[in-house]
Write a protein that holds these residues in place. Structure first.
Motif, PDB file in Angstrom:
ATOM      1  N   UNK A 257     -10.142 -34.301  -4.152  1.00 44.75           N
ATOM      2  CA  UNK A 257     -10.915 -35.388  -3.247  1.00 44.75           C
ATOM      3  C   UNK A 257     -12.042 -35.966  -3.921  1.00 44.75           C
ATOM      4  N   UNK A 258     -11.942 -37.095  -3.877  1.00 46.44           N
ATOM      5  CA  UNK A 258     -13.525 -38.137  -4.034  1.00 46.44           C
ATOM      6  C   UNK A 258     -13.320 -38.061  -2.393  1.00 46.44           C
ATOM      7  N   UNK A 259     -12.609 -38.368  -1.130  1.00 50.64           N
ATOM      8  CA  UNK A 259     -12.790 -38.604   0.243  1.00 50.64           C
ATOM      9  C   UNK A 259     -12.071 -37.910   1.540  1.00 50.64           C
ATOM     10  N   UNK A 260     -12.239 -37.195   1.695  1.00 49.42           N
ATOM     11  CA  UNK A 260     -11.422 -36.702   3.246  1.00 49.42           C
ATOM     12  C   UNK A 260     -11.750 -37.172   4.424  1.00 49.42           C
ATOM     13  N   UNK A 261     -10.679 -38.279   4.328  1.00 51.22           N
ATOM     14  CA  UNK A 261     -10.758 -39.076   6.556  1.00 51.22           C
ATOM     15  C   UNK A 261     -10.590 -37.868   7.474  1.00 51.22           C
ATOM     16  N   UNK A 262     -10.712 -37.869   8.366  1.00 51.13           N
ATOM     17  CA  UNK A 262      -9.998 -37.352   9.698  1.00 51.13           C
ATOM     18  C   UNK A 262     -10.001 -38.547  10.959  1.00 51.13           C
ATOM     19  N   UNK A 263      -8.727 -38.482  11.279  1.00 50.72           N
ATOM     20  CA  UNK A 263      -8.369 -39.142  12.383  1.00 50.72           C
ATOM     21  C   UNK A 263      -7.904 -38.496  13.843  1.00 50.72           C
ATOM     22  N   UNK A 264      -9.391 -39.273  14.617  1.00 54.15           N
ATOM     23  CA  UNK A 264      -8.797 -38.085  15.611  1.00 54.15           C
ATOM     24  C   UNK A 264      -9.060 -39.530  16.938  1.00 54.15           C
ATOM     25  N   UNK A 265      -9.253 -38.712  17.910  1.00 57.22           N
ATOM     26  CA  UNK A 265      -9.037 -39.422  19.378  1.00 57.22           C
ATOM     27  C   UNK A 265     -10.711 -39.757  19.341  1.00 57.22           C
TER      28      UNK A 265
ATOM     29  N   UNK B  23      -7.393 -29.909   5.625  1.00 57.82           N
ATOM     30  CA  UNK B  23      -7.328 -30.682   5.301  1.00 57.82           C
ATOM     31  C   UNK B  23      -8.425 -30.231   4.302  1.00 57.82           C
ATOM     32  N   UNK B  24      -9.933 -29.451   5.129  1.00 62.82           N
ATOM     33  CA  UNK B  24     -10.662 -29.235   3.505  1.00 62.82           C
ATOM     34  C   UNK B  24     -10.542 -28.653   2.943  1.00 62.82           C
ATOM     35  N   UNK B  25      -9.911 -28.030   3.096  1.00 66.14           N
ATOM     36  CA  UNK B  25      -9.543 -26.741   2.215  1.00 66.14           C
ATOM     37  C   UNK B  25      -8.734 -28.115   1.012  1.00 66.14           C
TER      38      UNK B  25
ATOM     39  N   UNK C  12     -17.718 -27.584   4.847  1.00 68.60           N
ATOM     40  CA  UNK C  12     -16.877 -27.264   3.599  1.00 68.60           C
ATOM     41  C   UNK C  12     -16.236 -28.438   2.916  1.00 68.60           C
ATOM     42  N   UNK C  13     -16.000 -30.221   3.134  1.00 70.56           N
ATOM     43  CA  UNK C  13     -16.089 -30.732   2.190  1.00 70.56           C
ATOM     44  C   UNK C  13     -17.569 -31.326   1.357  1.00 70.56           C
ATOM     45  N   UNK C  14     -17.872 -31.598   1.850  1.00 70.28           N
ATOM     46  CA  UNK C  14     -19.581 -31.938   1.198  1.00 70.28           C
ATOM     47  C   UNK C  14     -20.520 -31.050  -0.053  1.00 70.28           C
ATOM     48  N   UNK C  15     -19.914 -29.797   0.308  1.00 70.85           N
ATOM     49  CA  UNK C  15     -20.096 -28.508  -0.392  1.00 70.85           C
ATOM     50  C   UNK C  15     -19.688 -28.387  -1.970  1.00 70.85           C
TER      51      UNK C  15
END
Ligand code: GLU
Length: 257
Positions: free
Chosen positions: A158-166, A149-151, A219-222
């Motif tokens: 992307x402006x935003x990465x959303x990780x949905x999990x449990x 997802x980050x890659x 990875x994303x924030x960098x």
């Protein structure tokens, strides 16, 4: 906004590996609506192996590579069939892209991947990505879809990465073991103290866990992308996340893109 949404196996499937129909229907509805509102949506979906396990009625997540790869081949089909059907109901077109670490490491292939992604987005398509589990072996594997997802998010800026999990987000300690653990709603900087808060593996059918989510956040924030970890049990929370409201844990981009 250009938004990458990563859905974990625990969000998409029941513990049996069979699809969580209500959940997936609602997720596709909300994502279609966000797209109708003008956002670009890119999906990174796990669940291939989990759904293959369900469809083949296997006893649990396979441990040997050929069975895992066979389960992924069956489950990936099932996944895309469902996404195609549900997004079509809202008049959206989906595309499947399966990659391995090799495709990212090789400059030409990475460029091709980028070009395809760009064109798909221009064409208004919702790209759906997963690791190519049926051919990926240890040497060439990305290994978990949080990292994928980050890659993907950095590839498409992307402006935003959303990780949905449990899990609801990042806690000060493992909430399964420590009832006093507190949910962090904002992480401005990933410090060594933050890194210490992770640990533990993912669910029975998926990979992941908090450590891979934190790796993804770095990875994303960098690369200038905000990242949110939130519970996938309430698909409508995607609206709040996109509006910047407090849901789960938000990691703030280190630099402006
Ligand atoms: N690619 C795997 C699958 O689709 C999931 C990896 C992960 O759970 O992070 O089953």
């Amino acid at each position: 906004m250009r938004i990458v949404i990563k859905l974990g196996t625990s969000t998409l499937a029941h513990k049996t590996g069979r699809i969580n129909i209500l959940r997936v229907e609602e997720l596709c509805k909300v994502m279609s609506d966000l797209k109708n509102a003008g956002h670009e949506i890119i999906l990174v979906s796990s669940g291939a192996i989990g759904m293959g396990v369900g469809k083949l009625s296997l006893q649990g997540r396979p441990t040997d590579i050929p069975t895992k790869q066979a389960a992924a081949a069956v489950g990936q089909c099932e996944l895309m069939y469902i996404y195609d059907k549900l997004f079509s109901e809202y008049n959206h077109t989906v595309a499947q892209i399966l990659i391995t670490d090799d495709d990212i490491a090789n400059t030409d292939r990475r460029q091709n991947f980028e070009n395809t992604m760009r064109r798909l987005l221009e064409l208004g398509v919702i790209p759906i990505l997963n690791e190519n589990d049926s051919i990926a072996t240890n040497e060439i594997v990305i290994g978990d879809n949080d990292t994928l997802g980050a890659i993907v998010a950095t590839t498409v800026q992307a402006d935003l990465l959303i990780i949905l999990s449990d899990i609801n987000g990042l806690y000060t300690a493992d909430p399964h073991k420590n009832p006093g653990a507190v949910l962090l709603d904002r992480v401005e900087k990933i410090t060594p103290e933050i890194e210490q808060m992770t640990g533990g593996a993912g669910s029975a059918l998926g990979t992941g866990g908090m450590a891979t989510k934190l790796k993804a956040a770095k990875i994303a924030v960098a690369a200038g992308t905000d990242m949110v970890i939130a519970n996938g049990n309430n698909p409508k929370s995607l609206y709040d996340i996109v509006e910047g409201k407090n849901v789960g844990t938000r990691f703030f981009a280190e630099k402006v893109k």
